[in-house]
Design an enzyme around this catalytic site. Structure first.
Site, short mmCIF file in Angstrom:
data_model
loop_
_atom_site.label_atom_id
_atom_site.label_comp_id
_atom_site.label_asym_id
_atom_site.label_seq_id
_atom_site.Cartn_x
_atom_site.Cartn_y
_atom_site.Cartn_z
N ASP A 217 0.83 -1.21 0.00
CA ASP A 217 0.00 0.00 0.00
C ASP A 217 0.86 1.26 0.00
O ASP A 217 2.07 1.23 0.25
CB ASP A 217 -0.90 -0.03 1.25
CG ASP A 217 -2.22 0.68 1.05
OD1 ASP A 217 -2.31 1.51 0.14
OD2 ASP A 217 -3.16 0.41 1.81
N ASP B 151 -10.70 2.06 -3.06
CA ASP B 151 -11.19 1.85 -1.70
C ASP B 151 -12.71 1.88 -1.67
O ASP B 151 -13.32 1.54 -0.66
CB ASP B 151 -10.66 2.94 -0.76
CG ASP B 151 -9.37 2.50 -0.09
OD1 ASP B 151 -8.91 1.37 -0.36
OD2 ASP B 151 -8.81 3.29 0.70
C1 GLA Z 1 -5.69 1.92 2.26
C2 GLA Z 1 -6.13 0.73 1.46
C3 GLA Z 1 -7.21 -0.01 2.21
C4 GLA Z 1 -6.66 -0.45 3.55
C5 GLA Z 1 -6.16 0.76 4.32
C6 GLA Z 1 -5.47 0.35 5.60
O1 GLA Z 1 -6.69 2.89 2.35
O2 GLA Z 1 -6.55 1.10 0.21
O3 GLA Z 1 -7.65 -1.11 1.47
O4 GLA Z 1 -5.63 -1.36 3.34
O5 GLA Z 1 -5.26 1.52 3.55
O6 GLA Z 1 -4.98 1.42 6.30
#
Ligand code: GLA
Length: 740
Positions: free
Chosen positions: A475, A545
Site C-alpha cells: 500500500d 477503496d
Molecule cells: C488503504 C487501502 C485499504 C486499507 C487501508 C489500511 O486505504 O486502500 O484497502 O488497506 O489503507 O490502512
C-alpha cells in the site's frame, strides 16, 4: 517490420496492423509523416506542403521562406528556433541559454528491444526496434529515440534517452517520453480523471485551441489523473471509429499535453511532469525517460482496450501468477478496521473456510503497536501479544484450514511514533528548517536514498521469509510533499521525485524476484497507483477503496479502457456502504465484484445463515467461471457514463461460453422496454442460458437482443446470464468478429 528508404529518407515501421512514418527533411530535421492503419508501401504522398507563412521563422535557410519549423509536424521538437509549440525537451545550458537544435545523426535497427535499466518496460521476442540518434552539433547533446514494433499488434513502444557527450553540465528541465504531431484531423480527447474513491471516470471532450494539460504532481500516478489518454474520432463507439491510445509506463508524476495550434494541427506528449523536475546531466552521463505504449484501433474502443490487455498481459506483467487463476480472498479491513484480535479473526476465518474462500488477508494493524492510523509505520515486525499466539501461528492456522495467507504492508511510509523514525528522523522527504506536511499522520520515506531502500529490503525480506506468506498487499497511503532529499546536493533536488520512483522500482524488483511465489497486489489508498509501471512488478491492483457496487460499476468500466480484468481487485463489502452509505443487495454486490478478481471484505461472523449461503453460492459460481472472467474476452456493452444502466460480458476465447452482467442504477417509473444487444458471439452458434429459458443464435442475441426492464425491480438491480453454446446453425451467415 522496419525499413529505411535511402532515397526519400523515410523510416517505415509497419506490421499487418499499423504503419508509422518519419522523414529526414531539410537540414536533417526529423519530421513526422504518418501513424495509422498499415500501408503496404509509401510513395512520398505525405511530404509536408511548403508554404510561406507570416511570422514563421525560416531556419535553417533564410532564402527558403517556404520552410519553417513553426508548422512542420516533428518527432522530437525543441523550442527557441522557430517552433512556438510545446517542446518535447527543455535543456538549460551552462551559459544559461535554452538552445537545443536536434538534427538526425544516424540510426540503427535491431531485433527485439533494448533494456531500459531500472525502469518498467514492455518485452517481447517478436519485436524490432528502430533507434534514431539526434544531435545538437553545437553542444554535443545527443537524443536517442527508440521505437519498438511488435508483430501482429497495433502497439508501438517508444522511449527516449538523453546523452551528454559535451564537456559541460546541462540541466534537463523536461524530457517527454513521446511527442507525436498529427496533421489537421478531427479528434476528441478521451481520458481518465477522478479522485480518491472515484478513480478513472471516463471523460471525452472536444480539443480546444491552445493546450490541454493532464497531470499528476502528487509523486504518484494518482487517483486524480491516470497516465493515459486517447485521441478518438467524434462518435467513436466500442466497435467503430479510430482511436489512438497513449499509456505511460511509470508510477510517478506525469504530464500529458494535447495542443491544437492555429493551423488545427495537434501535438501530443506524455512523460514525466516537468513541475519541480530538473535533472543535472554531467558530461558522459545519460538520462533515460520512461517508456510509452502507443496503441491504435480503427474499430473503436474495444479493439483499443484489447490491444492494451494483450500487451499488458503478455508483454509487461512478469509475475508467476500472470497466467494463473487468482484466489478468492477475504480481507479483514472493512470487516474490522483496526478493531481485531485473534478471536475475531478466527471467527471470520472459520466462516470463510465454510463458504469456499481460498485466502485470508490480514490488512493494516498487525505490526508494531498500530491500533489506529497514527503509529508504527516503518516497524515491519509484530509486537508480542498483538495477535494472541503470534503471526506465524495465525498463518499456520490459516494454512491448516487449507487457505492461503496474505499480509498488508505500507513500506514507503513512516509514522513519527515508530522506532524507525526515532532512529532516522532524517530519512523522510523534508526541507531542512521547515516542517514537513503530515498526511494521515505519516511521512514519506526518502526512497531515493540507498540506505532507506536497504533497510526496507532487509525488514521485508525477514518478514516474508520468517512467516509463510502467499500474498502481499503493498500500500501507499499519502502523496508526496516537501520534496527534498537530505542526502542530495542542492543542484540535484529537482531529481528527488523521479529518484524516489527509481528507488521504489529497485526495491520492488529485488523483492518480487526473490519471492516469486508471493502474489503481490499493488494499492495506494485503492487505485491511486493503478498504472502500467506497477503492473510490471505486481500483477494486480486494489482498484479502489470504494466498495459500493454502484460506484464501482463506473470505476471498473473506466479502468477497463486500459487495464485487463486480470489486474482488477474487486470485493464484496457490507451494507450500508462505508463509502456512500448506500444499501444494495448481495446479488448486485457480488455481480460487480465477480467482474474482477473476487474478494470479500466484510465481517462474515455477523452475517445471517441466509446471506452466508448466498455468498457461498456466488463464490462457487465465480470459481466455476473464473477462467472465463479472469482470462476471457471482456466486452463492454452499455456504458454507465452514458446510461442509467450498464452491461458487460465475458466471452471464452473459443466463443462457446458467455457470461453477461446487467446493472440498473435507478428504477424509472414505467420504463421503456430495452433490448440488451450482446456482442462478440459466434453468429452461427446456438446459445442457451442456464435455466434453459433463452435459446437463440449468436446473431439473434447480438442483433435482436434480450429484453430488460420487463418488471420493476427497484434501484440498483442487476442480473447475470450465463450462456453456453449448445449447437450450430447450418445456413451461411456473415462472420461477425469479436467486438463488432
Ligand atoms: C488503504 C487501502 C485499504 C486499507 C487501508 C489500511 O486505504 O486502500 O484497502 O488497506 O489503507 O490502512
Amino acid at each position: 517490420m522496419i525499413s529505411f528508404d535511402q532515397e526519400k529518407h523515410v523510416f517505415h515501421l509497419s506490421n499487418n496492423k499499423v504503419s508509422y512514418l518519419m522523414q529526414v527533411e531539410e537540414d536533417n530535421i526529423l519530421s513526422h509523416l504518418y501513424y495509422g492503419p498499415a500501408l503496404p508501401s509509401y510513395s512520398n504522398l505525405r511530404k509536408y506542403p511548403r508554404m510561406n507563412r507570416s511570422f514563421s521563422p525560416n531556419l535553417p535557410d533564410a532564402q527558403n521562406r517556404l520552410f519553417s519549423l513553426d508548422t512542420l509536424p516533428q518527432e522530437y521538437p525543441t523550442f527557441g528556433s522557430g517552433d512556438f509549440r510545446t517542446p518535447a525537451i527543455q535543456v538549460r545550458n551552462e551559459d544559461g541559454s535554452y538552445a537545443l537544435s536536434l538534427r538526425y545523426d544516424y540510426h540503427k535497427i535491431m531485433n527485439g528491444k533494448p533494456d531500459l535499466t531500472g525502469l518498467p518496460q514492455t518485452f517481447g521476442e517478436n519485436s524490432e526496434t528502430l533507434i534514431i540518434f539526434l544531435k545538437d552539433s553545437f553542444s554535443n547533446i545527443q537524443v536517442q529515440l527508440n521505437y519498438t514494433i511488435f508483430q501482429n499488434l497495433s502497439g508501438i513502444a517508444r522511449s527516449v534517452q538523453v546523452h551528454n557527450h559535451s564537456i559541460k553540465t546541462i540541466q534537463l528541465e523536461k524530457v517527454s517520453s513521446v511527442s507525436l504531431d498529427f496533421a489537421k484531423e478531427d479528434f476528441e480527447l478521451l481520458h481518465l480523471p477522478g479522485g480518491y474513491s472515484r478513480e478513472r471516470m471516463m471523460e471525452t471532450t472536444k480539443i480546444p485551441y491552445g493546450s490541454v494539460k493532464l497531470t499528476s504532481n502528487r509523486g504518484a500516478s494518482s487517483h486524480h489523473q491516470n497516465p493515459f489518454f486517447a485521441l478518438t474520432r467524434p462518435h467513436t463507439t466500442e466497435s467503430t471509429g479510430d482511436a489512438f491510445g497513449f499509456l505511460l509506463i511509470y508510477s510517478g508524476n506525469h504530464e500529458s499535453i494535447i495542443e491544437k495550434d492555429s493551423f488545427d494541427q495537434i501535438r501530443t506528449q506524455i512523460g514525466i511532469s516537468p513541475l519541480n523536475f530538473c535533472w543535472e546531466l554531467t558530461p558522459g552521463n545519460s538520462f533515460q525517460a520512461p517508456e510509452v505504449l502507443l496503441t491504435y484501433s480503427n474499430h473503436g474502443l474495444h479493439e483499443l482496450s484489447s490491444t492494451f490487455y494483450e500487451i499488458i498481459e503478455n508483454h509487461l506483467v512478469r509475475s508467476n501468477y500472470k497466467k494463473q487463476e487468482r484466489p478468492v480472498l477475504i480481507n479483514n479491513w472493512e470487516a474490522t478496521f483496526f478493531d481485531f484480535d485473534h478471536a475475531r479473526l478466527a471467527r471470520i476465518l472459520d466462516r470463510a473456510k465454510e463458504i469456499g474462500v481460498e485466502m485470508f488477508v490480514l490488512d493494516d494493524g498487525w505490526f508494531g503497536h498500530r491500533d489506529d492510523d497514527r503509529s508504527s509505520l516503518g516497524d515491519w515486525f509484530e509486537y508480542p501479544n498483538k495477535i494472541a499466539g503470534g503471526l506465524n501461528h495465525f498463518s499456520q492456522e490459516v494454512h491448516d484450514k487449507g487457505l492461503k495467507f496474505g499480509i498488508w504492508v505500507e513500506p514507503e511510509m513512516v509514522s513519527e511514533d515508530s522506532i524507525l523514525f526515532q532512529e532516522h528522523p532524517d530519512w523522510i522527504l523534508k526541507v531542512p528548517e521547515r516542517p514537513a506536511a503530515p498526511g494521515r499522520d505519516q511521512f514519506v520515506l526518502d526512497l531515493s536514498r540507498q540506505e532507506v531502500q536497504d533497510n526496507l529490503y532487509h525488514q521485508l525480506k525477514k518478514l516474508f521469509s520468517s512467516i509463510e506468506i502467499d500474498y502481499v498487499k503493498w500500500d501507499m497511503n499519502r502523496n508526496m510533499t516537501d520534496i527534498f532529499s537530505q542526502r542530495l546536493t542542492s543542484s540535484k533536488q529537482g531529481e528527488v521525485a523521479h529518484r524516489y520512483i527509481l528507488g521504489l522500482y529497485d526495491l520492488l524488483e529485488k523483492l518480487t524476484q526473490e519471492f516469486p511465489n508471493i502474489l503481490f497486489e499493488s494499492c495506494a489508498g485503492g487505485g491511486g497507483r493503478f498504472d502500467a509501471g506497477m503492473l510490471y512488478y505486481m500483477p494486480q491492483v486494489w482498484t479502489s477503496d470504494n466498495t459500493d457496487p454502484v460506484s464501482r460499476i463506473k470505476i471498473q468500466y473506466g479502468t477497463s479502457i486500459v487495464y485487463p480484468i486480470s489486474t482488477m481487485g474487486a470485493h464484496i463489502a457490507d451494507v450500508p456502504s462505508h463509502q456512500t452509505r448506500r444499501n444494495t443487495s448481495i446479488e448486485t454486490r457480488s455481480h460487480v465484484a465477480s467482474s474482477g478478481l473476487l474478494g470479500l471484505e466484510l465481517d462474515l461472523a455477523k452475517l445471517s445463515i441466509h446471506d452466508l449461503n448466498m455468498l457461498k453460492e456466488k463464490i462457487r459460481f465465480y470459481k466455476e467461471n473464473r477462467t472465463l472472467i479472469q482470462f476471457g474476452y471482456f466486452i463492454r456493452i452499455l456504458s454507465p457514463f452514458e446510461n442509467n444502466d450498464a452491461a458487460w460480458s465475458f466471452i471464452s476465447k473459443d466463443q462457446t461460453e458467455c457470461l453477461v452482467y446487467y446493472f440498473q442504477t435507478l428504477q424509472q417509473p414505467e420504463p421503456a422496454f430495452k433490448p440488451l444487444k450482446l456482442r462478440g458471439l459466434d453468429p452461427n452458434a446456438i446459445y442457451q442460458n442456464e435455466s434453459g429459458e433463452i435459446s437463440a443464435s449468436g446473431a439473434e442475441l447480438m442483433h435482436l437482443g434480450i429484453w430488460v426492464n420487463q418488471q420493476k425491480h427497484g434501484d440498483f438491480y442487476s442480473f447475470a446470464l450465463k450462456f453456453k453454446k449448445i449447437g450450430e446453425i447450418n445456413n451461411e451467415h456473415t462472420n461477425d468478429t469479436l467486438g463488432k
